[in-house]
Structure formats: structure tokens, C-alpha cells
Design a protein around this motif. Structure first.
Motif, short mmCIF file in Angstrom:
data_model
loop_
_atom_site.label_atom_id
_atom_site.label_comp_id
_atom_site.label_asym_id
_atom_site.label_seq_id
_atom_site.Cartn_x
_atom_site.Cartn_y
_atom_site.Cartn_z
N TYR A 160 -3.69 16.17 13.80
CA TYR A 160 -3.07 15.00 14.78
C TYR A 160 -3.04 13.62 13.94
CZ TYR A 160 -3.34 11.70 18.84
OH TYR A 160 -2.86 10.69 19.53
N PHE A 161 -2.06 12.90 14.34
CA PHE A 161 -2.00 11.53 13.69
C PHE A 161 -2.02 10.56 14.96
CE2 PHE A 161 0.54 14.35 11.27
CZ PHE A 161 0.06 14.09 10.03
N PRO A 162 -3.29 10.00 15.11
CA PRO A 162 -3.69 8.85 16.27
C PRO A 162 -3.10 7.58 16.02
CG PRO A 162 -5.35 9.34 14.80
CD PRO A 162 -4.30 10.26 14.39
N TYR A 163 -2.61 7.04 14.63
CA TYR A 163 -1.84 5.91 14.45
C TYR A 163 -0.59 6.14 13.48
CZ TYR A 163 -6.86 4.71 15.86
OH TYR A 163 -8.07 4.71 16.73
N LEU A 164 0.17 5.60 14.16
CA LEU A 164 1.84 5.67 13.61
C LEU A 164 2.09 4.40 13.09
CD1 LEU A 164 3.94 7.51 12.83
CD2 LEU A 164 5.15 7.10 15.00
N ILE A 186 11.33 4.69 7.82
CA ILE A 186 10.20 5.38 7.11
C ILE A 186 9.12 5.13 8.06
CG2 ILE A 186 8.43 5.31 5.13
CD1 ILE A 186 10.55 3.78 3.56
N ALA A 187 8.36 6.51 8.37
CA ALA A 187 6.80 6.62 8.96
C ALA A 187 5.94 6.80 8.27
CB ALA A 187 7.46 7.46 10.03
N THR A 188 4.56 6.35 8.30
CA THR A 188 3.48 6.76 7.76
C THR A 188 2.53 6.72 9.01
OG1 THR A 188 2.70 4.27 7.32
CG2 THR A 188 3.97 5.56 5.42
N ALA A 189 1.18 7.38 8.81
CA ALA A 189 0.20 7.31 9.69
C ALA A 189 -1.14 7.67 9.25
CB ALA A 189 0.63 8.80 10.41
N ILE A 190 -2.00 7.61 10.12
CA ILE A 190 -3.46 7.65 9.61
C ILE A 190 -3.93 8.65 10.48
CG2 ILE A 190 -5.93 6.68 9.79
CD1 ILE A 190 -4.55 3.77 9.61
N THR A 191 -4.39 9.98 9.72
CA THR A 191 -4.65 10.90 10.43
C THR A 191 -6.14 10.93 11.29
OG1 THR A 191 -6.23 11.88 8.63
CG2 THR A 191 -3.76 12.28 8.41
N ASP A 192 -6.34 11.89 12.00
CA ASP A 192 -7.73 12.03 12.62
C ASP A 192 -8.68 12.02 11.69
OD1 ASP A 192 -7.27 14.67 11.56
OD2 ASP A 192 -7.55 15.53 13.52
N SER A 226 2.29 12.74 20.42
CA SER A 226 2.17 11.22 20.83
C SER A 226 0.93 10.69 20.12
CB SER A 226 2.28 11.11 22.41
OG SER A 226 3.57 11.58 22.92
N PRO A 227 1.09 9.56 19.51
CA PRO A 227 -0.05 9.04 18.88
C PRO A 227 -0.77 8.14 19.78
CG PRO A 227 1.90 7.88 18.25
CD PRO A 227 2.34 8.94 19.04
N LYS A 228 -1.95 7.65 19.52
CA LYS A 228 -2.56 6.55 20.41
C LYS A 228 -1.96 5.36 20.41
CE LYS A 228 -7.08 8.75 20.12
NZ LYS A 228 -8.64 8.56 19.59
N LEU A 229 -1.44 4.88 19.19
CA LEU A 229 -0.96 3.22 18.89
C LEU A 229 0.14 3.59 18.08
CD1 LEU A 229 -1.62 0.48 19.69
CD2 LEU A 229 -2.83 0.72 17.46
N VAL A 230 1.29 2.96 18.07
CA VAL A 230 2.25 2.75 17.24
C VAL A 230 2.25 1.33 16.73
CG1 VAL A 230 4.87 2.97 16.68
CG2 VAL A 230 3.56 4.56 18.21
N ILE A 231 2.35 1.09 15.49
CA ILE A 231 2.27 -0.31 14.92
C ILE A 231 3.58 -0.43 14.16
CG2 ILE A 231 1.07 -1.95 13.22
CD1 ILE A 231 -0.52 1.28 14.28
N MET A 331 -11.76 0.47 12.35
CA MET A 331 -10.14 0.69 12.12
C MET A 331 -9.23 -0.55 12.39
SD MET A 331 -10.04 3.65 11.32
CE MET A 331 -8.18 3.95 11.36
N ARG A 332 -9.77 -1.61 12.84
CA ARG A 332 -8.85 -2.50 13.35
C ARG A 332 -8.29 -3.37 12.12
NH1 ARG A 332 -13.56 -5.19 17.76
NH2 ARG A 332 -13.40 -3.34 19.15
#
Length: 386
Positions: A160-164, A186-192, A226-231, A331-332
Motif C-alpha cells: 500500500y502506498f499511502p502518499y502519492l 511521473i509518479a512517486t510514492a512513500i510506502t507503508d 487510493s492513497p491517503k494523500l496526493v501531493i 511525516m509532515r
């Protein structure tokens, strides 16, 4: 151990030595050794030496044919033995194919690392004494296609990737005899487990709602939840695509882009104090402090006409820019901006700048994909965690 009997062409070697052509000496020696190795291999295959009679003979000699071999000392021409039935095969070329493969890999790495095709051809000529055409180097890079395609299509449902993080950059591509601008998504993410990963890329004609939707749908088809947050930045088409494609996902506007948009609307003179207060807002540690500092800023400067445009932007984008505060404190600092993705884009841009204009869309996808794969392996994988 196999014992080899060499019949040396001493006159040839003597002439090379006298003329002090050390490369020719090395080449001549290599040719003699490899020719004798292949001759010995044919003898072993036939179970009989030259001019020898034996009931155990498997086949008969059938002369030679010439074949070139590219080595680090240059190209040499060898006399390859043949047999009548054609079943004999020497191992020499198979062994030296590993050297060719190493050369090919090195050439690919040079291209990926931003070395121009012209320079690659020059380097190969210096190493091997042989020139290669630009078209050969270009065709060589096509060997990356299956590797990049497999990586770009790998499943994303294994974790799961919570942050995209998503962003687009523009490149020049030759299409139908014209130079056109295309968007690279391009898409990167932070994993769980708090590790960064490059998820994928896409090359499309323009940056709009439909193209962003296609990119997100492509990620979802590979299993992205669906991630928790998309930046991201505040592209309207991207915001709409995120809202439609991801259910229950919040959107975080990159605060670096947001601050830049505000400051660009401030007057250059007599704005030092308001700039400090804007900075103070986004340096606050708690959500309560952020809202308090924001209210103080609006109360103090909200009625001053020369700050009206800047503060209008500030007011409209404020809530979207503080969404990171709803997530764990540790994480902020990673979630409030797309800085990590911007650095990745800069690395892609550094390599892309050497090429300037891609011959087609596939070549752009190939190079950017290879750069992203290498970047993740060399940078992200070394970080155990954030």
C-alpha cells in the motif's frame, strides 16, 4: 589441461616489432592464438589430428571461413575451421561474446548517464580502434525496451502506498517531421514502511484532465489503491482527475509552489514584513498555530490594497496547502511539498538535455524510464527509511 601447438607466423610478428606497432603485435598474437585454439577444437571434435588416419574419425575437414571479432584492441579477422557435415562449432566467439555484451552494457550506461551519442561513438573508437555509427548506438538502446516496459508495467498491488507524489515535465519530440512538446508524467510514492518508490511514468501530448486521468487509471490498472494523500502542484486538470479517480483521498497543494505564487504577487519594495509573516505561518508546528498566524496575517494586511492579489491567492489555497498537518508529525516535512519529485525531475532533465530532441515518443519513454529505474536503484534503495 589442453596442450596447444602453435605454428607462428614469425615473419609477420617480426615485421610488426620492427615497425614498433605494438597494437599490430598484440593483434597478430591474438589471431595466432585464437586460430590455433579453434584448430585444436576441430581436432578434438574429429577425434583425429591433421593427416592422421583413424577408425574413430567423426567427420572430415572442410577448410576455413573468415569471421571478424571485435576486441578491446580493435577488430581482428580469424580463420574459423569447418567440417563437412557443418555440425562443428567453436567456443571462441561464445566466450568473447561476453566481452561484447560488457561493451554493449557500458554503451547503454553511457547513454543513460547523459553521454551524447556522438561522444559514445568516440569513446568506442578509442577503446576498440573501431568506429560505430550513431544509428548503431541508437538501435542499441532499443535493447532497453523490454526491461523498461516490464518495469513500467510491474504490479503495484503488492503493498500500500499511502502518499502519492505526481508531477509533469515537458520534453521535445520529433513527430511527423515536426518538433512538438510532450508532457512526461511521473509518479512517486512513500510506502507503508516509509520508503520511497518510483511508481511509473507516461508520455502524453498535453497536460490536461483527460491525460492526467489516463495516467492515474494506468496506475490503478496495475493495482494502485487510493492513497491517503496526493501531493502535487495546483494544475486544475490534475485536481479534477484526483477527485474523480481516487475515492476518499485528500489533496495536498505543494507549499513551495504555493508560497512562490503568493510572493510573485507581492510588491518588491516594502514587503519584507509580510513575507516574514507568511513564512511564520508555514513554519508553525501545530494546526492551531497555523490558523492563528494566518488570522493575524489577514487581520494586519488584509485591507492594504497593494497586498490584495497576493492575499487572495493565500486565502483561496490555504486549506489545500495545510492538509499535511492531518498526518503524523514525523511525516509532515516530507508531505508538504513535491521537492523530492522535483529533484528527480532535475535528474531526468540533466540526461534529457544532452539529447535535446527525441526522435520519437518511444525513445523518450525508454530513456526517462531507464533514468527512473537507475535513480531508484542508486538513490532510493540505499535509504532504509525516511
Amino acid at each position: 589441461m589442453t596442450q596447444l601447438q602453435f605454428t607462428l607466423d614469425l615473419e609477420n610478428l617480426k615485421e610488426s616489432v620492427i615497425n614498433s606497432d605494438i597494437e599490430a603485435v598484440i593483434k597478430s598474437a591474438i589471431v595466432l592464438v585464437l586460430n590455433n585454439v579453434m584448430e585444436k577444437e576441430r581436432d578434438d571434435y574429429l577425434n583425429v589430428a591433421a593427416y592422421e588416419r583413424s577408425a574413430d574419425r567423426r567427420d572430415y575437414r572442410n577448410g576455413y571461413y573468415e569471421r571478424e571479432l571485435l576486441l578491446n584492441v580493435g577488430k581482428v579477422t580469424l580463420k574459423v575451421p569447418r567440417t563437412r557435415n557443418g555440425e562443428f562449432s567453436t567456443s571462441v566467439f561464445e566466450k568473447y561474446a561476453r566481452c561484447d555484451q560488457a561493451l554493449v552494457i557500458s554503451m547503454l550506461e553511457m547513454v543513460i548517464n547523459g553521454v551524447s551519442t556522438r561522444k559514445v561513438t568516440q569513446i568506442v573508437e578509442q577503446l576498440c580502434g573501431e568506429s560505430v555509427s550513431k544509428s548503431f548506438v541508437s538501435s542499441l538502446t532499443q535493447k532497453l525496451d523490454p526491461i523498461v516496459n516490464d518495469w513500467a508495467k510491474r504490479p503495484l498491488n503488492t503493498r500500500y502506498f499511502p502518499y502519492l507524489f505526481v508531477d509533469a515535465m515537458y520534453i521535445k519530440v520529433r513527430e511527423h517531421h515536426q518538433i512538438v512538446s510532450k508532457a512526461v508524467y511521473i509518479a512517486t510514492a512513500i510506502t507503508d514502511k516509509n520508503k520511497r518508490e518510483v511508481l511509473g511514468l507516461s508520455v502524453d501530448h498535453v497536460e490536461d484532465f483527460e491525460s492526467w486521468s489516463r495516467f492515474i487509471q494506468q496506475l490503478k490498472s496495475r493495482g494502485l489503491q487510493s492513497p491517503k494523500l496526493v501531493i502535487s502542484d495546483a494544475h486544475k486538470g490534475l485536481q479534477k482527475a484526483i477527485q474523480r479517480e481516487f475515492i476518499g483521498t485528500s489533496w495536498q497543494r505543494c507549499y513551495v509552489h504555493f508560497k512562490r505564487n503568493i510572493i510573485n504577487k507581492l510588491p518588491k519594495k516594502d514587503s519584507a514584513d509580510i513575507r516574514k509573516m507568511i513564512k511564520r505561518v508555514f513554519e508553525a508546528i501545530t494546526i492551531e498555530d497555523i490558523r492563528t498566524f494566518k488570522n493575524e496575517l489577514m487581520s494586519q494586511y488584509g485591507d492594504i490594497p497593494k497586498y490584495e492579489k497576493a492575499l487572495q491567492i493565500f486565502e483561496e489555497g490555504f486549506e489545500d496547502t495545510i492538509q499535511y498537518m492531518n498526518h503524523p508529525e514525523g511525516m509532515r516535512c516530507y508531505l508538504r511539498s513535491t521537492n523530492s519529485l522535483e529533484r528527480l525531475n532535475q535528474e531526468v532533465r540533466r540526461r534529457e538535455r544532452v539529447i535535446r530532441i527525441f526522435p520519437n515518443t518511444q525513445s523518450a519513454f525508454r530513456l526517462v524510464g531507464a533514468v527512473l529505474m537507475e535513480y531508484q536503484e542508486n538513490a532510493y534503495s540505499r535509504k532504509k527509511s525516511l
